[in-house]
Write a protein that holds these residues in place. Sequence first.
Motif, mmCIF file in Angstrom:
data_model
loop_
_atom_site.group_PDB
_atom_site.id
_atom_site.type_symbol
_atom_site.label_atom_id
_atom_site.label_comp_id
_atom_site.label_asym_id
_atom_site.label_seq_id
_atom_site.Cartn_x
_atom_site.Cartn_y
_atom_site.Cartn_z
ATOM 1 N N THR A 186 0.440 11.521 -0.153
ATOM 2 C CA THR A 186 -0.706 11.230 1.211
ATOM 3 C C THR A 186 -0.038 10.238 2.171
ATOM 4 O O THR A 186 0.637 9.121 1.584
ATOM 5 N N GLU A 203 -6.922 8.905 8.759
ATOM 6 C CA GLU A 203 -6.522 10.347 7.835
ATOM 7 C C GLU A 203 -5.957 11.535 7.606
ATOM 8 O O GLU A 203 -5.489 11.624 7.204
ATOM 9 N N ASN A 255 -2.604 13.721 6.597
ATOM 10 C CA ASN A 255 -2.896 14.039 5.575
ATOM 11 C C ASN A 255 -1.148 14.794 5.771
ATOM 12 O O ASN A 255 -1.134 15.097 4.571
ATOM 13 N N GLY A 285 1.186 -0.845 -0.209
ATOM 14 C CA GLY A 285 -0.030 -0.143 -0.180
ATOM 15 C C GLY A 285 1.036 1.168 0.348
ATOM 16 O O GLY A 285 0.523 1.984 -0.122
ATOM 17 N N ALA A 286 2.382 1.330 0.701
ATOM 18 C CA ALA A 286 2.692 2.353 0.291
ATOM 19 C C ALA A 286 4.328 2.245 -1.432
ATOM 20 O O ALA A 286 4.644 1.124 -1.877
ATOM 21 N N TRP A 331 5.731 6.210 5.275
ATOM 22 C CA TRP A 331 5.233 6.246 3.992
ATOM 23 C C TRP A 331 4.029 6.756 3.988
ATOM 24 O O TRP A 331 3.534 6.914 3.976
ATOM 25 N N GLY A 332 4.018 7.238 2.398
ATOM 26 C CA GLY A 332 3.419 7.916 1.647
ATOM 27 C C GLY A 332 3.279 6.786 0.067
ATOM 28 O O GLY A 332 3.590 5.170 -0.441
ATOM 29 N N ASP A 333 1.830 6.679 0.094
ATOM 30 C CA ASP A 333 1.151 6.281 -1.464
ATOM 31 C C ASP A 333 1.341 6.697 -2.918
ATOM 32 O O ASP A 333 2.225 8.178 -2.473
ATOM 33 N N SER A 351 0.890 6.664 4.262
ATOM 34 C CA SER A 351 0.226 6.372 4.461
ATOM 35 C C SER A 351 0.478 4.892 5.557
ATOM 36 O O SER A 351 -0.593 4.439 6.354
ATOM 37 N N ASP A 361 -0.593 3.101 12.716
ATOM 38 C CA ASP A 361 -1.235 3.816 11.523
ATOM 39 C C ASP A 361 -1.432 5.087 11.477
ATOM 40 O O ASP A 361 -1.636 5.757 13.353
#
Length: 313
Positions: free
Chosen positions: A280, A303, A305, A254-255, A274-276, A282, A300
């Motif tokens: 953003t 939400e 950003n 997912g990253a 990590w980012g997507d 993640s 986690d």
Amino acid sequence: MASVDRRQFLVALLALTVLVGLAACEQERDDETLTDGLLVLSGDVGSVRLTVREDDGARSRGIELPDAGTSWVSAGRTNVLLAVLVDGRTYVSGPLGEDDPTWRLVEPVTLTDQPPEPPLFYGTWDPPGGAYAQLGADFAEGGGVRAVVVDPGLDQAVEVPMSQGRAVAAPPAWIDDDRLVLIATTSEGTGAVIVDSASPGSEPGPTGVHLVATSADAAIAAVWRGEGTPVEIQSTTSWLAGQPAGVRIDPPDGAALPMVLALDADGERLAVVWGDEQGTPSGITVHAAVREWARVATLDLGEANAATVAWLR
């Protein structure tokens, strides 16, 4: 006879299951301790929250910030915190203890008795922990790149301009007590530029580098070379010499890329935001040398950003 054997098998299987469960619980408890001292800044841009992992990583405690518009944090000597706001203002705290710290706005001047040229971004404490380096850049086409080293105790700053290149949005990283690296793009590509705050002056560093962080003692480096590459960990000396890294960490599911790298004081633990593919955040992973750099914790971000991480010293 068969029923007795079956009962013995079930008893043995139950005992094995219990032992495995206990081992897993012990592993989880051991892994929690490896997040102790981790600072996590996360939330929405202009509305973030800072926490620190305490009690051997068993709980997170909120820390009051100078402003909800904080975009970056770092910890120096005696765990004096640095907070940089989205507008470039920079604050330092008293030593972090059980109570919320007291923050002070830093308003340094250079040798010309003028403040450093804005805007300023990030802030990384030097190995002694008494001064920090910031990136000075306007990110415009042809805009200049500067390393700004600030002693908040004296409210003094030294600006070291780079002769060429465009700034990359990446924090400075110290490679010894006097020298640090910035990331810039030149005609040769994107790479590190070594800045000497004592001389002052600058020279080309390792090429093909998009993000680098070093431990508080500057002995270990974590390096990301760009899209499709892992995060590499090696001694700072070997990285500067162009030697290959022995440790590589791939993005989790997912990253797409690391957004922030943070090594602890002696380079034994690495935290990664990590980012997507859209940039953003993640999630956060923590890796430890004692586990052969395996992932020992995942945090986690919900939400959020915006996020960054740092370690207490």
